[in-house]
Scaffold this motif. Structure first.
Motif, PDB file in Angstrom:
ATOM      1  N   TYR D 143       0.825  -1.210   0.000  1.00 41.47           N
ATOM      2  CA  TYR D 143       0.000   0.000   0.000  1.00 41.47           C
ATOM      3  C   TYR D 143       0.858   1.259   0.000  1.00 41.47           C
ATOM      4  N   GLU D 147       0.818   4.140  -2.809  1.00 43.70           N
ATOM      5  CA  GLU D 147       0.386   5.498  -2.499  1.00 43.70           C
ATOM      6  C   GLU D 147       1.437   6.524  -2.896  1.00 43.70           C
ATOM      7  N   LEU D 163      -8.187  12.121  -8.146  1.00 42.03           N
ATOM      8  CA  LEU D 163      -8.091  10.728  -7.723  1.00 42.03           C
ATOM      9  C   LEU D 163      -7.787  10.649  -6.217  1.00 42.03           C
ATOM     10  N   PRO D 164      -8.663   9.996  -5.431  1.00 41.09           N
ATOM     11  CA  PRO D 164      -8.370   9.882  -3.993  1.00 41.09           C
ATOM     12  C   PRO D 164      -7.284   8.826  -3.771  1.00 41.09           C
ATOM     13  N   ARG D 166      -5.688   7.148  -1.298  1.00 44.27           N
ATOM     14  CA  ARG D 166      -5.889   5.933  -0.504  1.00 44.27           C
ATOM     15  C   ARG D 166      -6.890   4.993  -1.174  1.00 44.27           C
ATOM     16  N   GLU D 167      -8.004   5.536  -1.596  1.00 48.72           N
ATOM     17  CA  GLU D 167      -9.041   4.712  -2.210  1.00 48.72           C
ATOM     18  C   GLU D 167      -8.530   4.090  -3.519  1.00 48.72           C
ATOM     19  N   PHE D 168      -7.740   4.859  -4.244  1.00 54.38           N
ATOM     20  CA  PHE D 168      -7.257   4.345  -5.522  1.00 54.38           C
ATOM     21  C   PHE D 168      -6.227   3.220  -5.320  1.00 54.38           C
ATOM     22  N   THR D 170      -6.146   1.302  -2.830  1.00 54.40           N
ATOM     23  CA  THR D 170      -6.959   0.156  -2.409  1.00 54.40           C
ATOM     24  C   THR D 170      -7.572  -0.540  -3.617  1.00 54.40           C
ATOM     25  N   LEU D 171      -8.010   0.274  -4.565  1.00 54.39           N
ATOM     26  CA  LEU D 171      -8.601  -0.301  -5.774  1.00 54.39           C
ATOM     27  C   LEU D 171      -7.599  -1.150  -6.555  1.00 54.39           C
ATOM     28  N   VAL D 173      -4.970  -2.746  -5.385  1.00 48.47           N
ATOM     29  CA  VAL D 173      -4.765  -4.016  -4.670  1.00 48.47           C
ATOM     30  C   VAL D 173      -5.993  -4.910  -4.816  1.00 48.47           C
ATOM     31  N   ALA D 174      -7.173  -4.314  -4.663  1.00 54.01           N
ATOM     32  CA  ALA D 174      -8.408  -5.095  -4.757  1.00 54.01           C
ATOM     33  C   ALA D 174      -8.501  -5.784  -6.114  1.00 54.01           C
ATOM     34  N   THR D 175      -8.261  -5.029  -7.169  1.00 54.66           N
ATOM     35  CA  THR D 175      -8.350  -5.601  -8.507  1.00 54.66           C
ATOM     36  C   THR D 175      -7.331  -6.726  -8.673  1.00 54.66           C
ATOM     37  N   ILE D 207      -8.111   4.605 -16.084  1.00 58.91           N
ATOM     38  CA  ILE D 207      -7.485   5.800 -15.533  1.00 58.91           C
ATOM     39  C   ILE D 207      -7.169   6.819 -16.616  1.00 58.91           C
TER      40      ILE D 207
END
Lengths: 212, 212, 212, 212
Positions: D143, D147, D163-164, D166-168, D170-171, D173-175, D207
């Motif tokens: 992370y 970041e 683009l936020p 932290r949220e991005f 996370t996205l 990693v999630a993907t 993106i």
DNA sequence: GATGAATGAGCCTTCATTCAT
DNA sequence: TATGAATGAAGGCTCATTCAT
């Protein structure tokens, strides 16, 4: 007559008797089939079309249910047997033959009650709990009766003096119980009446010689 | 000789045999005393001086422990019995007398193994689980052997033609099992040898008349 | 309305629903938190203010409890999702956006149910036991629906012909599940709504270009 | 070269490495297949052709074995990944594309190590025990790195300011994790390379727009 | 009179762990 | 180096039992 002793019995009492009857019959059947420990109150209740709670309502505990069954078996089988042999005139061998004949008839009429008694006498031998002692008590009555018959038979010369009383009474019970158990075990395969006759004829021949 | 086949057996293997032996002996004893269902693995483990875990290490499950016991009982009792009667020359009645004599000896040498077999054959009659079927299997071997003896005896005239084979074989087993159970039940109270002799003499007299 | 369908429901039934509800909610929460295998029935029962016995009274086994949870999750999440997308008019990309939007809402309303489904789909891949197969079954429904949407989108020119259907449907599920898991993992740290919007906008842009 | 670092390594050390290698590989495989809690040391030892005792000899405890696996996964996957992206010159989007490309390659070369990491990150979220914290630690490195890349990209205008961060991250990693898990789940059914390309192309388009 | 909910003791079983060899 | 024997804590599950209704 037994069931409807009081002709004015109300509905509740009738229902009560009906439920108790269904539960005890189910219990007899299942205990004979699976053994006391392997058979759950759930099984019994279901077989009787009731719930576990009903058993506690009527019998208070599993052990107490068993004690009731033993009472019933004693009243239906052992009491009449002893009465029958007490009343009967005849020689010792005749009485012993009567013993087989009488309980065989019971075994055919009420197989579950007789078999329950026998199986309970075998399942546990710790002798620690109440039910075990109750079973022993019942068996002692039978042994006692048989030993009296044998002793009198020896005294009157109907039976050989050399016959060891205790061992012989044990043999009678052993043959009888073994017979009932095997009959139950081999169920469909053997002819009940033929089997019973084979048993006690052989047995009687054994004591008295083939002429008897 | 059987146990110490390899005198140079290493320690692990010795320990293994020792533990398995202690567990099976404890199991035989307790199952005979309390019945299979009423007897817990905790009981058995404690009686063997080990823990429940050890039972699973060696036997994998309670049912499997029982199956092992049945295997042992069959190997120690039924196999030698059948072999003994196969080898033996003699009339049918003599073979039946041998049957009683031989297993009585077994019953005195290894009472728990024989009684375990008998009690298991009585405890459950559902026939649904593996152990039940295994017990039936073992009993069928005995029945089969006895029926052959009886049929040959009838063919050769040693036994009356009128004797119903199946029922008579059942009677032999019934008498035998009943005898063992009563002997076990009345334990201290009766003279074992005297009892056994009473049983088979009576029994033989029953078939052949008192001279036999 | 669903819960209190019958306002005159008797006490027993109310108690039943209450207890089942408490147990399932506790189970959902704990399985999501610790995983199915790491979470004991003791944990669940305590969290629900009941005892292990109550779980067996209502669900019969741990596995069966899980199956019930899966049924609930399917009924609350997957059924409405499929219905929603079936009814919805719109292009394939819109439907996919709806997919994210709809389940995200579910994920916020009933996070434990959705996460339970996802985590169960990951914890085990052996596919041998019933629960595993049930999870696969549920996922196949989702895959099937998505593949239909993608195929139609390709046929109508809303999605590029070059898009590999199966792989793309897998990507949608992967993104979605990954998103939910990361959202759950980073819990306090990220803004849920912002995150979800970031996800599906990025995703949609990815397929259609930034104008969409 | 990695395995035989010391050419004069003696037999014992070789054997040691061999055994440790077999155990860790078996552990990776089984944990991925069944999950950490559902997989027993017995399973692992058997799969490695050794016994449970060997695991304790080399790893001291189940938890410690897991920690070793996490160390290996970090050293083989996370360290090279971070090094690779640090050294690489290029825009933020290119770095993110590299992130996918690089770990996908890892996922193909050493699928069990990467999947073990991912599955462990999901199985438990209690964060109470050491292994959980170790997993979090590893994920925080990823992370953190992402970041930094996003922030630099936003500063240099390569990524939209809106683009936020932290949220991005996370996205991403999630993907990525979702992708790996689904790839593993659908195993035979999908084309790995095609799938991976679909993922990161879609993602990049998301993106930067379809031209990138 | 009888039920259904719930409990708790105790069972069989699993499994990480220890240890002598 | 590695094993096999054995343990003990804990898990899932059963079942007799209680009790409000």
């Amino acid at each position: 007559m037994t069931k409807s002793a009081a002709p004015k019995m109300n509905k509740k009492a009738l229902l009560r008797e009906e439920s108790i009857g269904r539960l005890t019959q189910a219990a007899f059947r299942l205990i004979v089939a699976k053994g006391y420990h392997a058979c759950t109150l759930q099984d019994i209740a279901e077989a009787a079309g009731l719930t576990k709670g009903a058993i506690f309502f009527y019998f208070e505990s599993k052990e107490n249910l068993l004690l009731q069954l033993l009472d019933i078996a004693e009243a239906h089988i052992v009491d009449p047997l002893i009465e029958h042999l007490d009343e009967k005139r005849g020689t010792a061998p005749e009485k012993i033959a009567s013993f087989f004949r009488f309980t065989s008839k019971q075994g055919i009429d009420r197989p579950h009650e007789l078999l329950c008694l026998i199986k309970m006498s075998i399942e546990s031998r710790t002798g620690t709990d109440i039910a075990d002692r109750r079973v022993s008590e019942i068996y002692e009555r039978i042994y006692g009766m048989l030993e009296v018959i044998v002793d009198r038979g020896k005294a009157s010369g109907e039976l050989p003096r050399s016959l060891p009383t205790r061992e012989f009474a044990t043999l009678v019970v052993a043959t009888h119980d073994g017979m009932m158990l095997e009959w139950h075990r081999r169920g469909g395969g053997i002819d009940g009446r033929l089997f019973v006759r084979t048993v006690w004829q052989t047995f009687l021949n054994g004591i008295l010689g083939p002429k008897a």
